[in-house]
Design a protein around this motif. Structure first.
Motif, PDB file in Angstrom:
ATOM      1  N   PRO A 436       0.799  -1.238   0.000  1.00 38.63           N
ATOM      2  CA  PRO A 436       0.000   0.000   0.000  1.00 38.63           C
ATOM      3  C   PRO A 436       0.823   1.274   0.000  1.00 38.63           C
ATOM      4  O   PRO A 436       0.271   2.353  -0.165  1.00 38.63           O
ATOM      5  CB  PRO A 436      -0.794  -0.109   1.311  1.00 38.63           C
ATOM      6  N   THR A 437       2.149   1.181   0.186  1.00 38.06           N
ATOM      7  CA  THR A 437       2.945   2.400   0.338  1.00 38.06           C
ATOM      8  C   THR A 437       3.396   2.995  -0.983  1.00 38.06           C
ATOM      9  O   THR A 437       4.018   4.056  -1.001  1.00 38.06           O
ATOM     10  CB  THR A 437       4.191   2.135   1.202  1.00 38.06           C
ATOM     11  N   ASN A 438       3.103   2.337  -2.111  1.00 37.75           N
ATOM     12  CA  ASN A 438       3.525   2.870  -3.401  1.00 37.75           C
ATOM     13  C   ASN A 438       2.975   4.277  -3.610  1.00 37.75           C
ATOM     14  O   ASN A 438       1.787   4.528  -3.408  1.00 37.75           O
ATOM     15  CB  ASN A 438       3.034   1.968  -4.546  1.00 37.75           C
ATOM     16  N   ASP A 439       3.840   5.202  -4.038  1.00 38.68           N
ATOM     17  CA  ASP A 439       3.462   6.568  -4.441  1.00 38.68           C
ATOM     18  C   ASP A 439       2.979   7.436  -3.283  1.00 38.68           C
ATOM     19  O   ASP A 439       2.360   8.483  -3.522  1.00 38.68           O
ATOM     20  CB  ASP A 439       2.364   6.545  -5.531  1.00 38.68           C
ATOM     21  N   LEU A 440       3.228   7.044  -2.041  1.00 42.17           N
ATOM     22  CA  LEU A 440       2.777   7.849  -0.906  1.00 42.17           C
ATOM     23  C   LEU A 440       3.980   8.476  -0.207  1.00 42.17           C
ATOM     24  O   LEU A 440       5.012   7.831  -0.029  1.00 42.17           O
ATOM     25  CB  LEU A 440       1.989   6.993   0.093  1.00 42.17           C
ATOM     26  N   ASP A 441       3.832   9.745   0.194  1.00 40.14           N
ATOM     27  CA  ASP A 441       4.898  10.394   0.948  1.00 40.14           C
ATOM     28  C   ASP A 441       4.750  10.052   2.427  1.00 40.14           C
ATOM     29  O   ASP A 441       3.780   9.417   2.849  1.00 40.14           O
ATOM     30  CB  ASP A 441       4.891  11.911   0.714  1.00 40.14           C
ATOM     31  N   THR A 442       5.724  10.481   3.242  1.00 36.09           N
ATOM     32  CA  THR A 442       5.728  10.087   4.648  1.00 36.09           C
ATOM     33  C   THR A 442       4.536  10.664   5.409  1.00 36.09           C
ATOM     34  O   THR A 442       4.004  10.022   6.319  1.00 36.09           O
ATOM     35  CB  THR A 442       7.035  10.527   5.328  1.00 36.09           C
ATOM     36  N   ASP A 443       4.093  11.877   5.060  1.00 37.25           N
ATOM     37  CA  ASP A 443       2.926  12.453   5.725  1.00 37.25           C
ATOM     38  C   ASP A 443       1.672  11.638   5.435  1.00 37.25           C
ATOM     39  O   ASP A 443       0.847  11.389   6.314  1.00 37.25           O
ATOM     40  CB  ASP A 443       2.722  13.905   5.286  1.00 37.25           C
ATOM     41  N   MET A 444       1.512  11.219   4.177  1.00 34.72           N
ATOM     42  CA  MET A 444       0.339  10.441   3.818  1.00 34.72           C
ATOM     43  C   MET A 444       0.396   9.050   4.439  1.00 34.72           C
ATOM     44  O   MET A 444      -0.624   8.495   4.838  1.00 34.72           O
ATOM     45  CB  MET A 444       0.231  10.344   2.292  1.00 34.72           C
ATOM     46  N   LEU A 445       1.606   8.480   4.538  1.00 35.96           N
ATOM     47  CA  LEU A 445       1.743   7.195   5.210  1.00 35.96           C
ATOM     48  C   LEU A 445       1.322   7.303   6.677  1.00 35.96           C
ATOM     49  O   LEU A 445       0.649   6.423   7.206  1.00 35.96           O
ATOM     50  CB  LEU A 445       3.188   6.703   5.110  1.00 35.96           C
ATOM     51  N   ALA A 446       1.730   8.385   7.339  1.00 37.88           N
ATOM     52  CA  ALA A 446       1.335   8.596   8.729  1.00 37.88           C
ATOM     53  C   ALA A 446      -0.180   8.740   8.841  1.00 37.88           C
ATOM     54  O   ALA A 446      -0.801   8.230   9.784  1.00 37.88           O
ATOM     55  CB  ALA A 446       2.031   9.826   9.299  1.00 37.88           C
ATOM     56  N   ALA A 447      -0.795   9.421   7.860  1.00 33.88           N
ATOM     57  CA  ALA A 447      -2.253   9.585   7.880  1.00 33.88           C
ATOM     58  C   ALA A 447      -2.948   8.240   7.670  1.00 33.88           C
ATOM     59  O   ALA A 447      -3.954   7.935   8.324  1.00 33.88           O
ATOM     60  CB  ALA A 447      -2.681  10.568   6.788  1.00 33.88           C
ATOM     61  N   MET A 448      -2.399   7.413   6.764  1.00 36.08           N
ATOM     62  CA  MET A 448      -2.982   6.087   6.548  1.00 36.08           C
ATOM     63  C   MET A 448      -2.874   5.235   7.808  1.00 36.08           C
ATOM     64  O   MET A 448      -3.824   4.538   8.196  1.00 36.08           O
ATOM     65  CB  MET A 448      -2.282   5.383   5.388  1.00 36.08           C
ATOM     66  N   GLU A 449      -1.721   5.296   8.478  1.00 31.85           N
ATOM     67  CA  GLU A 449      -1.549   4.531   9.704  1.00 31.85           C
ATOM     68  C   GLU A 449      -2.503   5.005  10.792  1.00 31.85           C
ATOM     69  O   GLU A 449      -3.053   4.193  11.555  1.00 31.85           O
ATOM     70  CB  GLU A 449      -0.099   4.649  10.171  1.00 31.85           C
ATOM     71  N   ASP A 450      -2.737   6.299  10.861  1.00 26.69           N
ATOM     72  CA  ASP A 450      -3.683   6.842  11.827  1.00 26.69           C
ATOM     73  C   ASP A 450      -5.085   6.307  11.557  1.00 26.69           C
ATOM     74  O   ASP A 450      -5.829   5.957  12.476  1.00 26.69           O
ATOM     75  CB  ASP A 450      -3.665   8.367  11.767  1.00 26.69           C
ATOM     76  N   LEU A 451      -5.448   6.226  10.283  1.00 24.33           N
ATOM     77  CA  LEU A 451      -6.741   5.665   9.899  1.00 24.33           C
ATOM     78  C   LEU A 451      -6.823   4.194  10.272  1.00 24.33           C
ATOM     79  O   LEU A 451      -7.810   3.725  10.856  1.00 24.33           O
ATOM     80  CB  LEU A 451      -6.956   5.845   8.395  1.00 24.33           C
ATOM     81  N   LEU A 452      -5.763   3.436   9.957  1.00 27.29           N
ATOM     82  CA  LEU A 452      -5.785   1.999  10.214  1.00 27.29           C
ATOM     83  C   LEU A 452      -5.775   1.682  11.702  1.00 27.29           C
ATOM     84  O   LEU A 452      -6.219   0.604  12.106  1.00 27.29           O
ATOM     85  CB  LEU A 452      -4.596   1.333   9.528  1.00 27.29           C
ATOM     86  N   ASP A 453      -5.273   2.601  12.536  1.00 28.97           N
ATOM     87  CA  ASP A 453      -5.319   2.400  13.985  1.00 28.97           C
ATOM     88  C   ASP A 453      -6.744   2.196  14.473  1.00 28.97           C
ATOM     89  O   ASP A 453      -6.988   1.465  15.433  1.00 28.97           O
ATOM     90  CB  ASP A 453      -4.701   3.602  14.708  1.00 28.97           C
ATOM     91  N   SER A 454      -7.689   2.879  13.846  1.00 29.50           N
ATOM     92  CA  SER A 454      -9.083   2.795  14.283  1.00 29.50           C
ATOM     93  C   SER A 454      -9.906   1.883  13.380  1.00 29.50           C
ATOM     94  O   SER A 454     -11.132   1.866  13.487  1.00 29.50           O
ATOM     95  CB  SER A 454      -9.696   4.200  14.300  1.00 29.50           C
ATOM     96  N   TRP A 455      -9.249   1.131  12.497  1.00 27.84           N
ATOM     97  CA  TRP A 455      -9.983   0.237  11.599  1.00 27.84           C
ATOM     98  C   TRP A 455     -10.625  -0.879  12.416  1.00 27.84           C
ATOM     99  O   TRP A 455      -9.939  -1.644  13.095  1.00 27.84           O
ATOM    100  CB  TRP A 455      -9.025  -0.338  10.560  1.00 27.84           C
ATOM    101  N   PRO A 456     -11.950  -1.025  12.388  1.00 28.29           N
ATOM    102  CA  PRO A 456     -12.617  -1.983  13.269  1.00 28.29           C
ATOM    103  C   PRO A 456     -12.702  -3.388  12.700  1.00 28.29           C
ATOM    104  O   PRO A 456     -13.025  -4.326  13.414  1.00 28.29           O
ATOM    105  CB  PRO A 456     -14.025  -1.383  13.415  1.00 28.29           C
ATOM    106  N   GLY A 457     -12.424  -3.567  11.404  1.00 27.91           N
ATOM    107  CA  GLY A 457     -12.522  -4.884  10.791  1.00 27.91           C
ATOM    108  C   GLY A 457     -11.207  -5.629  10.820  1.00 27.91           C
ATOM    109  O   GLY A 457     -10.258  -5.265  11.511  1.00 27.91           O
ATOM    110  N   ALA A 458     -11.140  -6.709  10.040  1.00 29.43           N
ATOM    111  CA  ALA A 458      -9.898  -7.467   9.910  1.00 29.43           C
ATOM    112  C   ALA A 458      -8.978  -6.757   8.917  1.00 29.43           C
ATOM    113  O   ALA A 458      -9.436  -6.182   7.928  1.00 29.43           O
ATOM    114  CB  ALA A 458     -10.201  -8.887   9.440  1.00 29.43           C
ATOM    115  N   LEU A 459      -7.680  -6.806   9.187  1.00 26.80           N
ATOM    116  CA  LEU A 459      -6.696  -6.100   8.370  1.00 26.80           C
ATOM    117  C   LEU A 459      -5.562  -7.053   8.029  1.00 26.80           C
ATOM    118  O   LEU A 459      -4.932  -7.637   8.910  1.00 26.80           O
ATOM    119  CB  LEU A 459      -6.148  -4.890   9.125  1.00 26.80           C
TER     120      LEU A 459
END
Length: 605
Positions: A436-459
């Motif tokens: 999933p990290t293709n074409d993403l900068d470090t700020d966007m990666l941090a934002a994605m990780e913040d989102l996935l922290d609260s992901w309620p389903g299976a990952l």
């Protein structure tokens, strides 16, 4: 410390925008610099300026006399008619280059799975990229500029590259400037970090972790100053608004002061944040892989895989390139049926995939972003609020102006963000991320990780980005010799297993083949193989122990701070009680560490 290279008041403009204004930076011997920043802010452009590939509009780039510069850029410039041997070592005879330890190390680390006499025109894009990197590293440059060198490298390759760069020069010699979104690599290699933003470069001491700490502190101090400035602004504007007649008679300098405050209002830079969307309920049964095997062209890729994915499970998948990670994910999502065994899915399962490619958007290239969003629902619940898709997209870093942009004109990072949003708008409860990290900068990666922290389903995550893998998953599995193996020790255990694989052949007679990185399968040796159920139980207990130990360490740190305060107050009664509590916490940590080691040893069986 010797000055190697620098810029003096450099300015650069592209037709549509300004990239740098009066930029002055320098590189000294011994510097190992990581470059971070949002996509499009000028990271690659900075490297091309420093390496002499691009001339500035104003100012100048000044290298030391006789300085040797080498650069790996994102363009593919390899001669497709040449062999790998010709690209990497030229016409030098084998005995000459093979006697050079550095060249042998580079070839073994990057090209061990390739035929040294293969024509580069027959290679894949990722293989050609590795050949270009190997050709650069076999040279003897004083300063290296690397633009995304970890692309197309697996976790072992990234680890090798970090080790090579750390050993390449003596301490205090050479210079390195690297642009990469791999934050583990930045921490492993870099001693300085440059953040590119707003037409300038801001330096920070240390690697990525140190940069984050300093940036948080910088933003905190800026927030304090901004709060004071906002208070002054409110007072000024309130004073100016007291009636129309009064406004015309105010001293001019007060009006100018208020206007200056308003004019200096900075744009919001860190707007990439997406709150949790409502997610469909996930039942007790998710996805079970029961003795699954699958192969291609007569070669078995996965053998007797058994994996029962639990609700809320957060697992990472490791393995060399070509080991079968994507195949495993396709089995899980139903895109591929097994040759043997079966895949059982729960009735409520709704799976979504963020794949390596951006093919999901290709059929919509003729649409504008706004038109694509219109094909979805008009409102979604995110963080307890009703938001439109356009509002959600804006929280992912899309300016309003881009809503009217044709999808075919978006950059890779922008398409990646749009792809992620379209997946989330379908409200799945099993999310599969394939690189999933293709074409993403470090700020966007941090934002994605913040989102996935609260992901309620299976990952489920397959990635070579070690930082992201350890950040968002609770446990890891590896595909080794076609079998799925649980890794209680995480990425470190995986790297140890890979390093222990015996050499069983050679690719060109001069370097090891992929088989040289083989590792004994589970069940080899005299020890009985543990069952999948036992492996899952061990993994869950290890994860629980690690969470408990983390909480205990926080409690110990808090208690030690309280005791330090007690020493100042000379409250010896409280100190005695706290000392006993501290000893108890440390004893519990020691017991948990022993249990963790015991479970890890059991999982190795």
């Amino acid at each position: 410390m010797v000055h190697l290279l620098g810029t003096q008041a450099v300015g650069l403009d592209f037709p549509t925008r300004s990239i740098f204004r009066s930029l002055t930076v320098g590189i000294n011997s011994g510097d190992r610099i990581g470059v971070v920043g949002r996509n499009g802010d000028g990271k690659s452009t900075l490297l091309r300026l420093l390496a002499g590939r691009l001339r500035p509009d104003t100012g100048e780039v000044i290298p030391r006399r006789d300085l040797r510069l080498g650069m790996l850029d994102q363009a593919d410039t390899i001669d497709s008619a040449a062999t790998i041997r010709q690209v990497v070592v030229g016409d030098r005879p084998d005995h000459e280059w093979a006697s050079d330890a550095r060249i042998r190390d580079v070839i073994g680390g990057l090209l061990s799975d390739l035929d040294f006499d293969a024509v580069t025109g027959t290679l894949s894009g990722g293989q050609r990229r590795r050949v270009a990197l190997a050709a650069l590293l076999t040279g003897d440059d004083d300063v290296l500029f690397l633009d995304e060198p970890t692309n197309h490298l697996d976790i072992e390759g990234i680890g090798w590259l970090a080790d090579h760069l750390n050993r390449r020069w003596r301490p205090g010699d050479g210079g390195l400037v690297v642009v990469t979104h791999d934050r583990w690599f930045l921490d492993a290699v870099c001693t300085l970090t440059w953040e590119v933003h707003d037409q300038t470069v801001e330096p920070f001491e240390g690697g990525y972790a140190a940069y984050v700490l300093q940036r948080v502190e910088r933003d905190r101090l800026a927030a304090v100053a901004e709060d004071k400035r906002q208070n002054l602004m409110r007072k000024e504007l309130a004073w100016l608004r007291r009636g129309a007649p009064a406004r015309t008679s105010k001293p001019r300098f007060r009006i100018d002061a208020a206007n200056q405050l308003i004019a200096n209002e900075p744009p919001v830079r860190d707007s990439v944040r997406l709150q949790q969307l409502a997610t469909a309920r996930l039942g007790k049964d998710v996805i079970d892989l029961l003795d699954v095997s699958v192969g291609y062209d007569g070669r078995e890729v996965l053998t007797d895989v058994e994996w029962r994915i639990a609700p809320g499970e957060r697992s990472g998948i490791l393995g060399p390139n070509g080991a079968g990670k994507t195949t495993l994910l396709k089995l899980i999502t139903g895109a591929l049926e097994p040759d043997h065994g079966r895949v059982k899915r729960g009735k409520t399962v709704r799976t979504a995939v963020l794949s390596q490619q951006l093919g999901e958007l290709a059929e919509f290239d003729h649409l504008r972003v706004r038109e694509l969003l219109a094909t979805k629902r008009t409102e979604y619940v995110a963080g307890g609020r009703e938001l439109t898709p356009a509002q959600l997209l804006e929280q992912l870093g899309f300016p309003t102006a881009l809503l009217s942009t044709p999808i075919k004109d978006l950059s890779g990072g922008q398409r990646r963000r749009l792809q992620l949003l379209m997946i989330l708008l379908d409200e799945p409860n099993v999310l599969v991320l394939d690189e999933p990290t293709n074409d993403l900068d470090t700020d966007m990666l941090a934002a994605m990780e913040d989102l996935l922290d609260s992901w309620p389903g299976a990952l489920l995550v397959a990635t070579h980005d070690r930082y992201l893998l350890e950040r968002v998953t609770d446990q890891q599995y590896a595909i080794l010799d076609g079998r799925l193996r649980h890794l209680p020790g995480g990425v470190d255990q995986y790297l140890q297993l890979v390093a222990a694989r015996p050499a069983t052949g050679s690719g060109s007679g001069l370097m090891g083949s992929p088989a040289s990185r083989a590792v004994p399968t589970e069940g080899s040796g005299s020890q009985p193989r543990i069952s999948a159920a036992e492996s899952r139980a061990i993994g869950k207990e290890i994860a629980a122990i690690e969470r408990r130990m983390s909480r205990l360490q926080d409690e110990i740190a808090r208690l030690e701070r309280d005791m330090a305060d007690g020493m100042v107050d000379a409250d010896y009664v409280r100190l005695a009680a706290q000392g006993g509590q501290l000893n108890g916490l440390r004893a519990e940590v020691a017991g948990l560490e022993d249990r963790w080691l015991e479970l890890s040893a059991a999982a190795e069986v």
